[in-house]
Design a protein around this motif. Sequence first.
Motif, PDB file in Angstrom:
ATOM      1  N   ALA A  56       0.866  -1.178   0.000  1.00 61.07           N
ATOM      2  CA  ALA A  56       0.000   0.000   0.000  1.00 61.07           C
ATOM      3  C   ALA A  56       0.903   1.228   0.000  1.00 61.07           C
ATOM      4  O   ALA A  56       2.087   1.144   0.336  1.00 61.07           O
ATOM      5  N   PRO A  57       0.358   2.399  -0.386  1.00 60.51           N
ATOM      6  CA  PRO A  57       1.189   3.607  -0.354  1.00 60.51           C
ATOM      7  C   PRO A  57       1.706   3.890   1.052  1.00 60.51           C
ATOM      8  O   PRO A  57       0.980   3.731   2.039  1.00 60.51           O
ATOM      9  N   CYS A  58       2.961   4.282   1.152  1.00 64.19           N
ATOM     10  CA  CYS A  58       3.537   4.639   2.447  1.00 64.19           C
ATOM     11  C   CYS A  58       2.792   5.857   2.995  1.00 64.19           C
ATOM     12  O   CYS A  58       2.678   6.882   2.319  1.00 64.19           O
ATOM     13  N   ALA A  59       2.279   5.741   4.207  1.00 66.80           N
ATOM     14  CA  ALA A  59       1.491   6.812   4.823  1.00 66.80           C
ATOM     15  C   ALA A  59       2.385   7.712   5.667  1.00 66.80           C
ATOM     16  O   ALA A  59       3.368   7.242   6.251  1.00 66.80           O
ATOM     17  N   PRO A  60       2.061   9.014   5.755  1.00 67.25           N
ATOM     18  CA  PRO A  60       2.887   9.915   6.577  1.00 67.25           C
ATOM     19  C   PRO A  60       2.991   9.476   8.028  1.00 67.25           C
ATOM     20  O   PRO A  60       4.047   9.619   8.655  1.00 67.25           O
ATOM     21  N   ASP A  61       1.892   8.934   8.588  1.00 61.03           N
ATOM     22  CA  ASP A  61       1.954   8.499   9.991  1.00 61.03           C
ATOM     23  C   ASP A  61       2.403   7.055  10.131  1.00 61.03           C
ATOM     24  O   ASP A  61       2.533   6.548  11.240  1.00 61.03           O
ATOM     25  N   ALA A  62       2.635   6.376   8.995  1.00 61.17           N
ATOM     26  CA  ALA A  62       3.127   4.989   8.989  1.00 61.17           C
ATOM     27  C   ALA A  62       2.211   4.045   9.751  1.00 61.17           C
ATOM     28  O   ALA A  62       2.665   3.025  10.269  1.00 61.17           O
ATOM     29  N   ALA A  63       0.926   4.336   9.811  1.00 59.18           N
ATOM     30  CA  ALA A  63      -0.008   3.477  10.546  1.00 59.18           C
ATOM     31  C   ALA A  63      -0.074   2.106   9.884  1.00 59.18           C
ATOM     32  O   ALA A  63      -0.316   1.992   8.686  1.00 59.18           O
TER      33      ALA A  63
END
Length: 384
Positions: A367-374
């Motif tokens: 999945a796309p890497c999220a800013p909060d890395a959840a």
Amino acid sequence: MTPGEHAPDPRGARSPAEFLARLQALKDWSGLTYRELSARAEARGDVLPRSTVANMLSHATLPREELLTAFVRACGTGPAALEEWRTVRRELEGRRGYGDASDPGEAAPEAPDPDPHPVPEERHPDPEGPGPAHEQLPAPEEPPAPEEPPASGEPPASEQPPASEQLPASGEPPVWPGAPADEPRNPGPGARFRIRRLLVPAVAVAALVFAGVSVVAFLRDGHTGHPPRTPTAPAAGDVRIRVVGTDFCLGERRGTRSGQVYQVPCAAAGVPLYALAEAGDGRWRIASDHPDYGAGCSGLPSGGRVPGAPYEDSECGDPTRIEEFSLEPHGTPVRGYRIVPAGSAPPGGCVTVVGDRAAAWSRLAQAPCAPDAAGQLFDFDRRD
């Protein structure tokens, strides 16, 4: 595969290399792993070892007809399509200069015709998993804004005393119900005490609401209330891969052949056993040791080109899979490590816990890497 969509057609192949490329496209169309292909062939009475399929697809030479037959049947084609694959193979085998690209008398091979009905790879849902590998991942929910407690110490409007107990705009105290007309208008300390008695529980309720909203937001960010722990940095050797902030570790569901990786309670993890191996240039391989299927590697099928491609264990050395990763630290101080596919297309993908991150047996996918890395942070505990 999706009903109504067509399998790749071998008839446009003009060389062994093109023929093998279409066989690879057929495997991608089927959505089956090597394990599943081997199992389906065995159920039909064919012999199709997983390692043989991997070797067949990684070489630009024509496979034996019996191997081709077992493979094409396992992919789910019908008798007519199987006969087309056999016919094209026989024609290529009978051509002069077969397999010799340097023969000046033979025209350079043309690029394979694009499939008129492109189909995303990995269409089959895992038999034990929650959904197909190509499903679009839901965007992380935004936690609701916490209700701010009153800055001035006044209770919210819903908690304010009734109008009969509020002071009028003139600032003079009200005449309390039931008081004689000639009673002094100043309610005195007793009335003020009653007002304070209303304010105290109202402020307490507001504080409880604020605390509850904060806890909900904390849990929705992928945390489960565990105290922060210093993550273990990647190092070569045997490891237990833990999902940061949880009691979950990575593992498979024993008894299935898909190789799909899930988050499972660490106390029940152990199938397969994992180890890290350096691959050079700051990259890592995540090796697996399955009690039923032996040695393998964690990776993404089809070069990670499919959105939501499943993170799975399979045989090492498949040129169509991504089997090398960057293990990137995240946060200051470091909260955990992202597992980032090396060379993934499209770029910017991370291995992610999909679906309910607080539930056991939620699967992992790209999945796309999220800013909060959840749902995207892991640490690598040493395994004794």
